[in-house]
Design an enzyme around this catalytic site. Structure first.
Site, PDB file in Angstrom:
ATOM      1  N   HIS A 156       0.832  -1.198   0.000  1.00 65.76           N
ATOM      2  CA  HIS A 156       0.000   0.000   0.000  1.00 65.76           C
ATOM      3  C   HIS A 156       0.867   1.248   0.000  1.00 65.76           C
ATOM      4  O   HIS A 156       2.055   1.231   0.362  1.00 65.76           O
ATOM      5  CB  HIS A 156      -0.953   0.001   1.196  1.00 65.76           C
ATOM      6  CG  HIS A 156      -0.330   0.426   2.493  1.00 65.76           C
ATOM      7  ND1 HIS A 156      -0.099   1.736   2.834  1.00 65.76           N
ATOM      8  CD2 HIS A 156       0.100  -0.299   3.565  1.00 65.76           C
ATOM      9  CE1 HIS A 156       0.435   1.817   4.031  1.00 65.76           C
ATOM     10  NE2 HIS A 156       0.584   0.579   4.504  1.00 65.76           N
ATOM     11  N   CYS A 157       0.241   2.350  -0.434  1.00 64.86           N
ATOM     12  CA  CYS A 157       0.841   3.679  -0.284  1.00 64.86           C
ATOM     13  C   CYS A 157      -0.218   4.526   0.414  1.00 64.86           C
ATOM     14  O   CYS A 157      -0.789   4.081   1.404  1.00 64.86           O
ATOM     15  CB  CYS A 157       1.292   4.248  -1.623  1.00 64.86           C
ATOM     16  SG  CYS A 157       0.054   4.194  -2.932  1.00 64.86           S
ATOM     17  N   ALA A 158      -0.496   5.724  -0.054  1.00 60.80           N
ATOM     18  CA  ALA A 158      -1.553   6.524   0.557  1.00 60.80           C
ATOM     19  C   ALA A 158      -2.910   6.128  -0.011  1.00 60.80           C
ATOM     20  O   ALA A 158      -3.817   5.726   0.709  1.00 60.80           O
ATOM     21  CB  ALA A 158      -1.285   8.008   0.334  1.00 60.80           C
TER      22      ALA A 158
END
Length: 263
Positions: free
Chosen positions: A158-160
């Site tokens: 995941h990232c943001a």
């Protein structure tokens, strides 16, 4: 006789985590498919509810790869802690180039936004950032695929928003698994579903023109992912060379990756 793969389970509705999905079922090398329950993607986990955390804990995750940078984590908060899960933070370049840009997005006046994002400049910025990430962040992507090949699964990336940095990291992994580009693109574009999209914090209401100027930043577009694929071809010639020379993934490592993640 070709066996029909089992129908995918209903996607869970997570209250505080956007853009979550299991990549199981995607077509891959030699007629195989990505194994369900071994590779997941999502937006950040900082706002996971107690029920969300319980669901995530039930997945038996070994590793969470968090591609956010320090500015993201300061804005959103750290991921919720999951027992027994290894958290690996590998910051990748934000397509918007960090906190200064996002401050302008949140607070900037219309004239500034027009000059920076108008007349196709926002989309051009996104495509250029995808090219930059895939060509300059080979050490990080190499670390991810080698960790998966070594058995750090099940894993969640995941990232943001779970769209750009995580999207590219997932795409790179799927390339190593032999997933066709059209299937990678189809999964990537799933991030456009209204219930998946990232919610931007702003201090004021957004006008229709500002929304239009910002929309290329928050959309998954085939042209962005295509720019990354084109860059791989221009720099390495083939996916095989990119994986071997760019990411340091040996033939044995790639075989191990496929054995662990495919069925």
């Amino acid at each position: 006789m070709t066996q029909t793969p089992p129908a995918p389970q209903a996607e869970p509705e997570l209250a505080g985590v956007r853009n979550f999905r299991d990549l199981g079922g995607l077509p891959a090398a030699d007629g195989r498919r990505v194994r369900p329950g071994v590779l997941f993607r999502s937006g950040h986990l900082a706002h996971a509810t107690e029920a969300d955390a319980a669901f995530l804990a039930s997945l038996g995750l070994h590793t969470i790869f968090d591609f956010r940078n320090a500015a993201d984590i300061a804005l959103e908060g750290p991921d919720v802690a999951l027992p027994g899960v290894r958290n690996v933070n590998l910051p990748l370049s934000d397509p918007a180039d960090g906190s200064e840009f996002w401050r302008m997005v949140r607070d900037g006046d219309l004239a500034t936004l027009r000059s920076v994002l108008g007349e196709g400049r926002a989309a051009d910025r996104m495509a250029a950032s995808y090219r930059k990430i895939v060509t300059t962040r080979t050490a990080e992507h190499g670390r991810v695929v080698r960790a998966l090949a070594d058995g750090d699964v099940p894993a969640l990336m995941h990232c943001a928003a779970g769209k750009d940095r995580a999207g590219l990291s997932v795409a790179v992994t799927l390339l190593a698994l032999g997933v066709p580009r059209e299937a990678i693109e189809a999964d990537y574009l799933e991030s456009n579903a209204p219930h998946r999209r990232y919610r931007v914090r702003r201090d004021a209401e957004v006008s229709p023109e500002v929304s239009e100027l910002l929309s290329p930043l928050f959309e998954a577009r085939a042209s962005y992912l295509g720019a990354a694929f084109d860059a791989i071809g221009e720099v390495w010639g083939t996916v095989d060379r990119y994986l071997a020379e760019g990411l340091g993934l040996s033939a044995a490592g790639r075989s191990s990756l496929q054995e662990r993640l495919l069925r």
